[in-house]
Design an enzyme around this catalytic site. Structure first.
Site, short mmCIF file in Angstrom:
data_model
loop_
_atom_site.label_atom_id
_atom_site.label_comp_id
_atom_site.label_asym_id
_atom_site.label_seq_id
_atom_site.Cartn_x
_atom_site.Cartn_y
_atom_site.Cartn_z
N TYR A 213 10.94 -35.38 -18.13
CA TYR A 213 9.81 -35.08 -18.37
C TYR A 213 9.17 -35.19 -16.92
O TYR A 213 9.72 -36.01 -15.87
CB TYR A 213 8.86 -35.97 -19.20
CG TYR A 213 8.78 -37.28 -18.67
CD1 TYR A 213 7.83 -37.68 -17.89
CD2 TYR A 213 9.77 -38.29 -19.29
CE1 TYR A 213 8.00 -39.05 -17.62
CE2 TYR A 213 9.85 -39.68 -18.77
CZ TYR A 213 8.75 -39.94 -18.23
OH TYR A 213 8.75 -41.39 -17.78
N ARG B 202 -3.03 3.13 8.29
CA ARG B 202 -3.50 2.04 7.56
C ARG B 202 -2.52 1.04 7.57
O ARG B 202 -1.17 1.50 7.20
CB ARG B 202 -3.79 2.57 6.14
CG ARG B 202 -4.62 3.87 5.95
CD ARG B 202 -4.51 4.21 4.67
NE ARG B 202 -5.24 3.36 3.61
CZ ARG B 202 -5.32 3.62 2.32
NH1 ARG B 202 -4.77 4.67 1.75
NH2 ARG B 202 -5.98 2.88 1.52
N HIS C 184 -15.81 -8.60 0.98
CA HIS C 184 -14.88 -9.56 1.62
C HIS C 184 -14.94 -10.91 0.86
O HIS C 184 -14.01 -11.57 0.41
CB HIS C 184 -14.87 -9.52 2.88
CG HIS C 184 -13.59 -10.38 3.63
ND1 HIS C 184 -13.88 -11.72 3.96
CD2 HIS C 184 -12.60 -10.12 4.07
CE1 HIS C 184 -13.02 -12.24 4.39
NE2 HIS C 184 -12.07 -11.36 4.47
N ARG D 103 -3.42 -1.10 -6.61
CA ARG D 103 -2.60 -2.58 -6.61
C ARG D 103 -2.99 -3.09 -7.58
O ARG D 103 -4.17 -3.08 -8.48
CB ARG D 103 -2.91 -3.10 -5.20
CG ARG D 103 -4.26 -3.43 -5.15
CD ARG D 103 -4.69 -4.10 -3.90
NE ARG D 103 -5.89 -3.81 -3.41
CZ ARG D 103 -6.56 -4.17 -2.07
NH1 ARG D 103 -5.97 -4.77 -1.24
NH2 ARG D 103 -7.89 -3.87 -2.04
N GLY E 211 -7.08 -9.64 7.17
CA GLY E 211 -6.44 -10.32 8.58
C GLY E 211 -5.99 -9.68 9.47
O GLY E 211 -5.66 -9.82 10.53
N MET F 175 -4.70 -5.51 10.74
CA MET F 175 -5.54 -4.67 11.77
C MET F 175 -6.26 -3.77 10.69
O MET F 175 -6.00 -3.40 9.33
CB MET F 175 -4.61 -3.47 12.30
CG MET F 175 -5.52 -2.48 13.19
SD MET F 175 -4.51 -0.90 13.43
CE MET F 175 -5.26 -0.24 11.97
N LYS G 174 0.72 -1.31 -0.09
CA LYS G 174 -0.07 0.00 -0.09
C LYS G 174 0.78 1.21 -0.03
O LYS G 174 0.79 2.26 -0.79
CB LYS G 174 -0.80 -0.02 1.17
CG LYS G 174 -2.02 0.98 1.17
CD LYS G 174 -2.99 0.86 2.23
CE LYS G 174 -3.88 -0.50 2.43
NZ LYS G 174 -4.45 -0.73 3.51
N CYS H 293 6.59 -39.53 -11.88
CA CYS H 293 5.31 -40.07 -12.22
C CYS H 293 4.80 -40.22 -10.91
O CYS H 293 3.55 -40.33 -10.76
CB CYS H 293 5.34 -41.30 -12.77
SG CYS H 293 6.13 -42.89 -11.94
N SER I 55 12.17 -43.42 -13.89
CA SER I 55 11.04 -42.75 -13.55
C SER I 55 11.03 -42.64 -12.12
O SER I 55 10.75 -43.75 -11.23
CB SER I 55 9.74 -43.49 -14.20
OG SER I 55 8.59 -42.49 -13.71
P1 ADP Z 1 -7.72 -2.35 3.49
O1 ADP Z 1 -6.45 -2.56 3.50
O2 ADP Z 1 -8.84 -2.99 4.15
O3 ADP Z 1 -8.26 -1.97 2.02
P2 ADP Z 1 -7.33 0.70 3.77
O4 ADP Z 1 -6.22 1.20 4.49
O5 ADP Z 1 -7.35 0.65 2.28
O6 ADP Z 1 -7.73 -0.66 4.35
O7 ADP Z 1 -8.74 1.51 4.22
C1 ADP Z 1 -9.82 1.21 4.32
C2 ADP Z 1 -10.72 2.05 3.68
O8 ADP Z 1 -10.57 3.55 4.27
C3 ADP Z 1 -10.81 2.34 2.13
O9 ADP Z 1 -11.90 2.28 1.65
C4 ADP Z 1 -9.85 3.47 1.85
O10 ADP Z 1 -9.93 3.91 0.85
C5 ADP Z 1 -10.35 4.40 3.14
N1 ADP Z 1 -9.45 5.22 3.70
C6 ADP Z 1 -7.97 5.13 4.04
N2 ADP Z 1 -7.39 6.10 4.09
C7 ADP Z 1 -8.18 7.30 3.61
C8 ADP Z 1 -8.09 8.51 3.74
N3 ADP Z 1 -7.00 9.08 4.11
N4 ADP Z 1 -8.99 9.25 3.24
C9 ADP Z 1 -10.20 8.73 2.98
N5 ADP Z 1 -10.40 7.50 3.18
C10 ADP Z 1 -9.47 6.57 3.32
MG MG Z 2 -7.89 -0.48 0.74
#
Ligand code: ADP
Ligand code: MG
Ligand code: MG
Length: 892
Positions: A860, A92, A452, A336, A101, A103, A23, A840, A772
C-alpha cells in the site's frame, strides 16, 4: 536513399505525431479521412533536431521542400509569387505535444507589392487583399524579424484616429495602401534592409524562425513547467490559406465537441464573422457563441456539427477544432484532443465509457491525477457574504484569494516572498506563463472562453476569470478601478472560477463534494488497482475525511500531536514537559501515566473511526526539545526576570528550564536523539504509548469491533533496536490482554528511513512484521541532504541546471532512493515472504512515485486524506499501464 523530411498532408497519419507534431499529424488524419482541409505539407521534427545543431537546412531538406511546394501549387492551381493567381500559405509550428510559447503562426505568406494587386483582382475584393497584406507584414515582422508589435499598432491607431474610426473594420483599402509603406519603413529602420518581397525568401525565413523558436525562453519555461523533453523538437506546417475575412459570408472560429469546463455533452464554441486566424483567441473583438452560426449560416453550421461529431467518434475523445469559412465554404484547420478542466476530464472519461466509446482502463488513463487535486480543494462557502466587485466569464473553476499583482515578474517576486498572488492582466500571452505558474488564480479584463488565459489556466487547473470588462486596469500604476473603487497591487482580492465573480478581500471556503462521475471513476479505479491506498491521519476527524475519500486504512498515525506538538492541545504540552523535565523516574512515570490516559482516548476514537480498517501507529518520533520552549526566547525571559529582580523561585524555575533546553539542544536534530532512539534510552515512554494503544484496542474489541493495531517503531537502523522494541511491545500486549481478558491480533513493524535499515532488512525482518518506508527521511539520509537546507539553498538550482531531473522530495528518486527501497523489499521478503510493505512519506501521494511503488510490488501507499483520490487513480493507472492499456489514439 535520402531520409523523408517533408510529408504532404495526405502522406501522414494521426499516429505519426512524434515525427509530424500534433498539428501536422491531425491535419494529415483529417485529410485522409476526407474532411475539407486546405492542402499543405509538414517538415518533420527530425529536421528541427538537426537544426538545433547545425542552424541550417540541408540541401536534401531544401529540395524536398521545393518539391512539396510545387505539388501544392499544382493542387491549388496557383503559384507562389504569381502576378495573376498567387498562392498564399500559413506557416505553423506544431510539436508532438501541444506547446504554447513557441513561434506564432504567420498567415498570408506570399504577399508582396505585386501579389497583393493580383489577390485584389482575383478576389474582386481590394480591401481584403490590402488588409491581408498589412497583417502579413505585421506578423512576419514581429515573429520572424522580432520587431515589437507596438510599432505597427501605433501606425494603425494613428490612421484610425485621423479618420475618426474606432474599429479596424472601418479602415478601407485606400487606408491600408497608405499604411503598408509606413509598415515597410518600420522594417527598414529596424533591420536596415527592406521587407523581403520574394515569397520563397519569406517562406525560408519563416521556417527558420519556427525551428529557432523551439529554443526561445518562453518555450523553454513552458517545457520545464510541463516536463516536456527538450529533445522532441517541433514540426513546421506549410498550408494553403483559407480566408475567413472575405466578407460577411466568411468567418473563423473555434469549437469543442463537449463543454470543456463542465464536460457536458454539448456543442460549444465561438466564432467571428469576417475575421482571420487568431482574432477569436486574441480577444480583439468579442466573438459570438457557436449557436449563433446556426442562424447566420445554417448549412455551414450543420456541416460543421456533423464533422465535429465524426472527429470525436474517430478520436474517441473530446475535440477542440479550428475552422474557417471562406465565402460559405467550410475548411477544417486543426483538431486535437481538447484541453479541459479536471472536472470535465472526469465527466468526459466516464461518459465515453457509458457511450461505449472507450474502456474503463482507458478512462482511468484519461484523467490526470495531479490535476484532480484541485477539485478536491475548497470552494467558496455558499453562505458567505461576498463583496463582489465585478463578474467576468467563469473560465476555470476553483476559488482563490491573494494579492492583486499586475505583471508576471512581480508575481514571481512576490510569490517568492511567500505571498499568495492573483495575476491581473488585460489578457495573457505566452510571455506571462511564468507569472501564471506562481499565481493562485488569473483574472483578465478581456478575452473569451477560448482566450489564452482561459486555456492555459484550465490546463494548469487554476481558477481563472476572463473578460471581466468592468475592471479598468492601469498597468503602469499597478492598479485597477471598478465602479469607483480602486484595487492596488498588494490589495487582497478573490476570484471564483466557477461563477466568474471577482471579490474584494479574502473569501471563506468550504470542502468540496465528490461528483457522481468522480465516484464512478474512483470505483473503477478500485477495481483496477492492486496497490492499497491508506491515509496519513492523526485525528478522528482526519480519519473520517480519509474514509470519505476512500482510504482503506491509516498508514501513518503520528503520536506527537497527542503530546501537544503543533499547538493542538496546549494542556498536553504542559504534561509532556513535566515528563521531559522530570528529575526522577517516579516523576517521569507520573507524567507518563497522565499521557497514557489521554492517548488511550485518542487511539480509541481513531480505531473506532477507521474500523474495520487497519491503523498503523507510529511511536514518538521528534526530538524532545521540540516540546520545550525556544532556547533564545527563554534566555531573553530569564535576562528580563533578572533585571526586574523577580522572586527567586520564579527565576529559578525558568533558569532550570533553560538549562534543560540547552542540555537537549542538538547540532543536528534531524540525525540526533529522536525516533526509536528515544524508546531505547527511555523505554518507559514507548511502553506507555504501546500500553495506550493496546488498551484502546482491547476496549474496542470488547465492544465488538475487530481492531488489529499495527505498532510502528520509527528510525530503526540496527536489528538490536527492533529486537528490543519488539520484545517490549509483545510483553505489554500480553499484559494488556490478560488485564482486559480479551485477545486480539496486532503487528509490530518498523519504518525504513535510513539506508542501514534497508541494507540489513533481512535481519530486521526477523522481528518486524511490516516495513513502512518513510521516504522523506529516507531521501534525506540517502542523499545526505537536510531537506530544508537543500530546498532553501541549492535544490532549485540543481533542478534548473539539470543536475537532478526533479526535486527528489516531490517525486521519488528511482535510481538512488528507489533502489534502496527495492533492496529493503528484496531482503525483507527473503526473511519473511508475506511481509507487509507500505510507504508513508509524501511520495505516497505523488503519481509518478506511486507508479514506481506499484512496480516494486508494495502492499500500500499512504498519503494525506486529500491526496487519497489522486493515489487511487494513480495506482489504477499504474496497474492499467502495466497490463498494456493506453489512454487512446491521438491523446495529447
Ligand atoms: P496555434 O498553434 O497558436 O493554434 P495555429 O497554427 O493553429 O496556431 O494558427 C493560428 C490561427 O491561424 C488559427 O486560428 C488557425 O486556424 C489560423 N490559420 C492557420 N493556418 C491557416 C490557414 N491556412 N488558413 C486560415 N487560417 C489559418
Ligand atoms: Mg491552432
Ligand atoms: Mg498561437
Amino acid at each position: 536513399m535520402t531520409r523523408k523530411s517533408v510529408y504532404l498532408f495526405e502522406e501522414g497519419r494521426a499516429d505519426m505525431r512524434m515525427l509530424l507534431g500534433g498539428k501536422g499529424a491531425n491535419l494529415a488524419e483529417m485529410t485522409v479521412i476526407g474532411l475539407p482541409v486546405p492542402p499543405g505539407f509538414t517538415i518533420t521534427t527530425e529536421v528541427c533536431r538537426e537544426y538545433q545543431q547545425t542552424k541550417t537546412l540541408s540541401p536534401e531538406v531544401l529540395a524536398q521542400i521545393d518539391e512539396a511546394l510545387a505539388k501544392l501549387e499544382q493542387k491549388m492551381g496557383k503559384k507562389f509569387g504569381d502576378s495573376t493567381n498567387p498562392l498564399l500559405v500559413s506557416v505553423r509550428s506544431g510539436a508532438p505535444v501541444s506547446m504554447p510559447g513557441m513561434m506564432d503562426t504567420i498567415l498570408n505568406l506570399g504577399l508582396n507589392d505585386e501579389t497583393v494587386e493580383a489577390l485584389a483582382k482575383a478576389t474582386g475584393n481590394e480591401r481584403f487583399a490590402w488588409d491581408a497584406y498589412r497583417r502579413f507584414i505585421q506578423m512576419f515582422s514581429n515573429v520572424v524579424l522580432g520587431i515589437p508589435l507596438s510599432n505597427f499598432e501605433s501606425i494603425l491607431e494613428e490612421h484610425k484616429h485621423r479618420h475618426g474610426f474606432t474599429q479596424d473594420i472601418e479602415l478601407q483599402a485606400e487606408h491600408f495602401k497608405q499604411i503598408v509603406p509606413e509598415y515597410k519603413a518600420v522594417v527598414e529602420k529596424f533591420t536596415g534592409k527592406p521587407f523581403p518581397m520574394d515569397p520563397r525568401e519569406q517562406l525560408m525565413a519563416a521556417i527558420h524562425a519556427v525551428f529557432r523558436s523551439w529554443d526561445n525562453p518562453r518555450a523553454q519555461v513552458y517545457r520545464k513547467v510541463n516536463k516536456v523533453p527538450d529533445t522532441l523538437g517541433t514540426a513546421v506546417n506549410v498550408q494553403a490559406m483559407a480566408f475567413g475575412n472575405m466578407g460577411e459570408d466568411s468567418a473563423t472560429g473555434v469549437c469543442f465537441t463537449r463543454n470543456p469546463n463542465t464536460g457536458e455533452k454539448e456543442f460549444y464554441g465561438e466564432y467571428l464573422p469576417n475575421a482571420q486566424g487568431e482574432d477569436v483567441v486574441a480577444g480583439i473583438r468579442t466573438p459570438y457563441p457557436i449557436a449563433h452560426l446556426k442562424e447566420t449560416m445554417p448549412a455551414v453550421y450543420e456541416q460543421l456539427y456533423n464533422m465535429c461529431e465524426l472527429l470525436e467518434s474517430h478520436y474517441k475523445d473530446m475535440q477542440d477544432i479550428e475552422f474557417t469559412v471562406e465565402r460559405g465554404k467550410l475548411y477544417m484547420l486543426q483538431c486535437r484532443n481538447g484541453k479541459r478542466t479536471p472536472i470535465a476530464s472526469i465527466k468526459i472519461a466516464v461518459d465515453l465509457v457509458k457511450e461505449g466509446k472507450i474502456t474503463k482502463d482507458e478512462a482511468i488513463l484519461r484523467v490526470e491525477p495531479d490535476k484532480v487535486v484541485n477539485i478536491l480543494h475548497p470552494a467558496i462557502d455558499p453562505k458567505a457574504k461576498l463583496d463582489i466587485l465585478a463578474t467576468g466569464l467563469a473560465a476555470s473553476p476553483g476559488a482563490a484569494s491573494g494579492i492583486a499583482v499586475f505583471d508576471p515578474d512581480r508575481a514571481v517576486a512576490l510569490a517568492g516572498e511567500g505571498k499568495k498572488v492573483i495575476m491581473v492582466r488585460p489578457e495573457t500571452s505566452p510571455d506571462d506563463i511564468h507569472g501564471m505558474v506562481v499565481s493562485q488564480g488569473i483574472l483578465t479584463s478581456r478575452g473569451g472562453m477560448t482566450s489564452h488565459a482561459a486555456i492555459v489556466s484550465r490546463g494548469m487547473g487554476k481558477p481563472c476569470v476572463v473578460g471581466c470588462e468592468a475592471i479598468k486596469i492601469d498597468l503602469e500604476a499597478r492598479l485597477f478601478t471598478v465602479n469607483g473603487r480602486t484595487i492596488k497591487e498588494g490589495d487582497v482580492i478573490s476570484i471564483d472560477g466557477a461563477t466568474g465573480n471577482v471579490m474584494a478581500g479574502e473569501v471563506p471556503v468550504v470542502d468540496p463534494e465528490l461528483s457522481p462521475e468522480f465516484r464512478t471513476l474512483l470505483e473503477w479505479a478500485d477495481e483496477i488497482k492492486t496497490l492499497g491506498v491508506r491515509a496519513n491521519a492523526d485525528t478522528p476527524k482526519d480519519a473520517a475525511l480519509a474514509r470519505e475519500f476512500g482510504a482503506t486504512g491509516i498508514g501513518l498515525c503520528r503520536t506527537e500531536h497527542m503530546f501537544g506538538q503543533g499547538g493542538y492541545h496546549p494542556e498536553r504540552m504542559a504534561v509532556a514537559r513535566e515528563m521531559i523535565l522530570a528529575e526522577t523516574k517516579e516523576e517521569r512515570l507520573a507524567a507518563l501515566e497522565k499521557l497514557r490516559v489521554m492517548q488511550r482516548e485518542d487511539f480509541y476514537e481513531i480505531f473506532k473511526a477507521m474500523n474495520p480498517y487497519p491503523v498503523t501507529i507510529r511511536l514518538l518520533d521528534p526530538p524532545l526539545h521540540e516540546f520545550l520552549p525556544d532556547e533564545e526566547d527563554l534566555a531573553i525571559e530569564v535576562a528580563l526576570l533578572r533585571e526586574k529582580g523577580a522572586s527567586g523561585e520564579e527565576l529559578k524555575a525558568k533558569e532550570e528550564l533553560l538549562r534543560k533546553v540547552r542540555a537537549l539542544s542538538e547540532m543536528n536534530p534531524m540525525l540526533g536523539f529522536r525516533g526509536c532512539r528515544l524508546g531505547m534510552i527511555y523505554p518507559e515512554i514507548y511502553e506507555m504509548q504501546v500500553r495506550a494503544i493496546f488498551e484502546a484496542a482491547a476496549q474496542c474489541n470488547k465492544e465488538g469491533m475487530n481492531v488489529e493495531p499495527e505498532v510502528m517503531h520509527p528510525l530503526v537502523g540496527i536489528v538490536t533496536e527492533i529486537a528490543f522494541l519488539k520484545d517490549l511491545t509483545d510483553r505489554v500486549a500480553k499484559e494488556v490482554m490478560e488485564e482486559y481478558g480479551v485477545t486480539f491480533k496486532y503487528m509490530v513493524g518498523t519504518m525504513i528511513e535510513v539506508p542501514r535499515a534497508a541494507v540489513t532488512a533481512d535481519e530486521i525482518a526477523e522481528y518486524a512484521q511490516f516495513f513502512s518506508f518513510g521516504t522523506n527521511d529516507l531521501t534525506q539520509t540517502t542523499f545526505g541532504f537536510s531537506r530544508d537546507d537543500a530546498e532553501g539553498k541549492f535544490l532549485r538550482q540543481y533542478v534548473d541546471q539539470k543536475i537532478l531531473p526533479e526535486n527528489p522530495f516531490v517525486s521519488i528518486d528511482r535510481r538512488g532512493v528507489g533502489r534502496v527501497v527495492e533492496i529493503a523489499c528484496e531482503l525483507g521478503r527473503k526473511t519473511r515472504p508475506d511481509i507487509k510493505l507500505g510507504v508513508c512519506g509524501e511520495h505516497g501521494g505523488d503519481p509518478a512515485s506511486i507508479e514506481f511503488f506499484h512496480n516494486v510490488g508494495l502492499t500500500y501507499v499512504s498519503c494525506s486524506p486529500y491526496r487519497v483520490p489522486v493515489a487511487r487513480l494513480a495506482a489504477a493507472q499504474a496497474a492499467a499501464k502495466a497490463r498494456g492499456a493506453k489512454a487512446g489514439a491521438g491523446t495529447v
